[in-house]
Design a protein around this motif. Structure first.
Motif, PDB file in Angstrom:
ATOM      1  N   MET A  13       0.821  -1.199   0.000  1.00 14.27           N
ATOM      2  CA  MET A  13       0.000   0.000   0.000  1.00 14.27           C
ATOM      3  C   MET A  13       0.857   1.252   0.000  1.00 14.27           C
ATOM      4  SD  MET A  13      -1.491   0.049   3.864  1.00 14.27           S
ATOM      5  CE  MET A  13      -1.944  -1.657   3.870  1.00 14.27           C
ATOM      6  N   PHE A  14       0.214   2.338  -0.388  1.00 10.19           N
ATOM      7  CA  PHE A  14       0.836   3.646  -0.336  1.00 10.19           C
ATOM      8  C   PHE A  14      -0.259   4.676  -0.156  1.00 10.19           C
ATOM      9  CE2 PHE A  14       0.031   2.791  -4.791  1.00 10.19           C
ATOM     10  CZ  PHE A  14      -0.468   3.974  -5.285  1.00 10.19           C
ATOM     11  N   VAL A  15       0.138   5.887   0.186  1.00 10.51           N
ATOM     12  CA  VAL A  15      -0.838   6.963   0.310  1.00 10.51           C
ATOM     13  C   VAL A  15      -0.505   8.045  -0.707  1.00 10.51           C
ATOM     14  CG1 VAL A  15      -1.361   6.515   2.724  1.00 10.51           C
ATOM     15  CG2 VAL A  15       0.421   8.148   2.163  1.00 10.51           C
ATOM     16  N   ALA A  52     -12.811  11.445  -3.695  1.00  7.97           N
ATOM     17  CA  ALA A  52     -12.031  10.597  -4.606  1.00  7.97           C
ATOM     18  C   ALA A  52     -12.362   9.129  -4.374  1.00  7.97           C
ATOM     19  CB  ALA A  52     -10.542  10.847  -4.414  1.00  7.97           C
ATOM     20  N   GLU A  53     -12.441   8.722  -3.107  1.00  4.53           N
ATOM     21  CA  GLU A  53     -12.794   7.341  -2.773  1.00  4.53           C
ATOM     22  C   GLU A  53     -14.147   6.971  -3.386  1.00  4.53           C
ATOM     23  OE1 GLU A  53     -13.730   4.575   1.152  1.00  4.53           O
ATOM     24  OE2 GLU A  53     -13.298   6.694   1.426  1.00  4.53           O
ATOM     25  N   GLU A  54     -15.136   7.828  -3.206  1.00  6.38           N
ATOM     26  CA  GLU A  54     -16.477   7.563  -3.716  1.00  6.38           C
ATOM     27  C   GLU A  54     -16.503   7.480  -5.243  1.00  6.38           C
ATOM     28  OE1 GLU A  54     -20.775   9.783  -3.974  1.00  6.38           O
ATOM     29  OE2 GLU A  54     -19.540  10.160  -2.216  1.00  6.38           O
ATOM     30  N   ALA A  55     -15.864   8.434  -5.919  1.00  6.48           N
ATOM     31  CA  ALA A  55     -15.880   8.457  -7.385  1.00  6.48           C
ATOM     32  C   ALA A  55     -15.125   7.274  -7.988  1.00  6.48           C
ATOM     33  CB  ALA A  55     -15.295   9.771  -7.896  1.00  6.48           C
ATOM     34  N   LEU A  56     -14.011   6.914  -7.395  1.00 15.73           N
ATOM     35  CA  LEU A  56     -13.259   5.768  -7.909  1.00 15.73           C
ATOM     36  C   LEU A  56     -14.081   4.489  -7.815  1.00 15.73           C
ATOM     37  CD1 LEU A  56      -9.738   6.605  -6.504  1.00 15.73           C
ATOM     38  CD2 LEU A  56     -10.260   6.169  -8.910  1.00 15.73           C
ATOM     39  N   LEU A  57     -14.784   4.316  -6.700  1.00 13.05           N
ATOM     40  CA  LEU A  57     -15.588   3.112  -6.537  1.00 13.05           C
ATOM     41  C   LEU A  57     -16.825   3.142  -7.429  1.00 13.05           C
ATOM     42  CD1 LEU A  57     -15.935   0.421  -5.125  1.00 13.05           C
ATOM     43  CD2 LEU A  57     -17.076   1.628  -3.253  1.00 13.05           C
ATOM     44  N   ARG A  58     -17.547   4.241  -7.403  1.00 15.55           N
ATOM     45  CA  ARG A  58     -18.799   4.355  -8.159  1.00 15.55           C
ATOM     46  C   ARG A  58     -18.573   4.286  -9.664  1.00 15.55           C
ATOM     47  NH1 ARG A  58     -20.260   9.548  -6.953  1.00 15.55           N
ATOM     48  NH2 ARG A  58     -19.095  10.165  -8.777  1.00 15.55           N
ATOM     49  N   ASP A  59     -17.610   5.029 -10.155  1.00 16.77           N
ATOM     50  CA  ASP A  59     -17.440   5.171 -11.601  1.00 16.77           C
ATOM     51  C   ASP A  59     -16.461   4.184 -12.233  1.00 16.77           C
ATOM     52  OD1 ASP A  59     -19.177   7.311 -11.320  1.00 16.77           O
ATOM     53  OD2 ASP A  59     -17.564   8.801 -11.273  1.00 16.77           O
ATOM     54  N   HIS A  60     -15.561   3.608 -11.399  1.00 11.64           N
ATOM     55  CA  HIS A  60     -14.503   2.764 -11.969  1.00 11.64           C
ATOM     56  C   HIS A  60     -14.325   1.419 -11.261  1.00 11.64           C
ATOM     57  CE1 HIS A  60     -13.199   6.128 -14.463  1.00 11.64           C
ATOM     58  NE2 HIS A  60     -13.427   6.877 -13.398  1.00 11.64           N
ATOM     59  N   LEU A  61     -15.159   1.167 -10.248  1.00 12.19           N
ATOM     60  CA  LEU A  61     -15.072  -0.069  -9.463  1.00 12.19           C
ATOM     61  C   LEU A  61     -13.681  -0.290  -8.878  1.00 12.19           C
ATOM     62  CD1 LEU A  61     -17.254  -2.444 -11.657  1.00 12.19           C
ATOM     63  CD2 LEU A  61     -17.943  -1.140  -9.625  1.00 12.19           C
ATOM     64  N   VAL A  62     -13.062   0.809  -8.422  1.00 13.32           N
ATOM     65  CA  VAL A  62     -11.756   0.763  -7.774  1.00 13.32           C
ATOM     66  C   VAL A  62     -11.963   1.168  -6.319  1.00 13.32           C
ATOM     67  CG1 VAL A  62      -9.465   1.795  -7.666  1.00 13.32           C
ATOM     68  CG2 VAL A  62     -10.496   1.297  -9.889  1.00 13.32           C
ATOM     69  N   HIS A  63     -11.590   0.273  -5.398  1.00 14.61           N
ATOM     70  CA  HIS A  63     -11.787   0.551  -3.977  1.00 14.61           C
ATOM     71  C   HIS A  63     -10.500   1.092  -3.361  1.00 14.61           C
ATOM     72  CE1 HIS A  63     -12.270  -0.458   0.345  1.00 14.61           C
ATOM     73  NE2 HIS A  63     -13.423   0.123   0.087  1.00 14.61           N
ATOM     74  N   THR A  64     -10.585   2.272  -2.785  1.00 15.44           N
ATOM     75  CA  THR A  64      -9.495   2.899  -2.042  1.00 15.44           C
ATOM     76  C   THR A  64     -10.075   3.313  -0.702  1.00 15.44           C
ATOM     77  OG1 THR A  64     -10.016   5.063  -2.978  1.00 15.44           O
ATOM     78  CG2 THR A  64      -8.341   3.745  -4.133  1.00 15.44           C
ATOM     79  N   ARG A  65      -9.290   3.955   0.152  1.00  9.64           N
ATOM     80  CA  ARG A  65      -9.808   4.432   1.433  1.00  9.64           C
ATOM     81  C   ARG A  65      -9.326   5.847   1.685  1.00  9.64           C
ATOM     82  NH1 ARG A  65     -11.691   0.884   5.488  1.00  9.64           N
ATOM     83  NH2 ARG A  65     -12.379   2.860   6.328  1.00  9.64           N
ATOM     84  N   ALA A  66     -10.250   6.705   2.068  1.00  9.37           N
ATOM     85  CA  ALA A  66      -9.887   8.050   2.506  1.00  9.37           C
ATOM     86  C   ALA A  66      -9.125   7.903   3.827  1.00  9.37           C
ATOM     87  CB  ALA A  66     -11.134   8.907   2.685  1.00  9.37           C
ATOM     88  N   GLY A  67      -8.173   8.763   4.060  1.00  4.38           N
ATOM     89  CA  GLY A  67      -7.277   8.614   5.195  1.00  4.38           C
ATOM     90  C   GLY A  67      -7.831   8.947   6.561  1.00  4.38           C
ATOM     91  N   LEU A 120      -5.310   9.770   0.428  1.00  9.17           N
ATOM     92  CA  LEU A 120      -6.060   8.606  -0.023  1.00  9.17           C
ATOM     93  C   LEU A 120      -5.122   7.410   0.082  1.00  9.17           C
ATOM     94  CD1 LEU A 120      -8.762   7.797  -1.499  1.00  9.17           C
ATOM     95  CD2 LEU A 120      -7.440   7.940  -3.611  1.00  9.17           C
ATOM     96  N   ARG A 121      -5.578   6.339   0.725  1.00  7.17           N
ATOM     97  CA  ARG A 121      -4.761   5.138   0.853  1.00  7.17           C
ATOM     98  C   ARG A 121      -5.127   4.164  -0.262  1.00  7.17           C
ATOM     99  NH1 ARG A 121      -5.087   0.039   4.682  1.00  7.17           N
ATOM    100  NH2 ARG A 121      -6.855  -0.154   3.308  1.00  7.17           N
TER     101      ARG A 121
END
Length: 72
Positions: A3-5, A18-33, A45-46
């Motif tokens: 992982m990286f931030v 960013a977390e929400e848009a990546l998941l909703r629009d691109h099915l990429v799961h990240t985590r806000a810090g 963003l992690r």
């Protein structure tokens, strides 16, 4: 997991957005810090990669697009 931030402070983009848009629009799961650090979590963003090479490539394509859209 590897992982990286990513420090988003200079972009004006909130990590939660960013977390929400990546998941909703691109099915990429990240985590806000914010869940990791109350003091500085609102700046980053992690990203964790324990997924396939194709999923990593999807992130690298989606991330710049999401940041530009949210800055706009």
């Amino acid at each position: 997991a590897n992982m990286f931030v990513i420090d988003l402070a200079g972009t004006g983009v909130k990590p939660e957005a960013a977390e929400e848009a990546l998941l909703r629009d691109h099915l990429v799961h990240t985590r806000a810090g914010a869940y990791l650090s109350k003091r500085s979590g609102g700046k980053f963003l992690r990203v964790s990669f324990s997924v396939s090479r194709e999923d990593c490539a999807r992130f690298t394509r989606a991330f710049p697009t999401v940041i530009e859209k949210l800055r706009g």
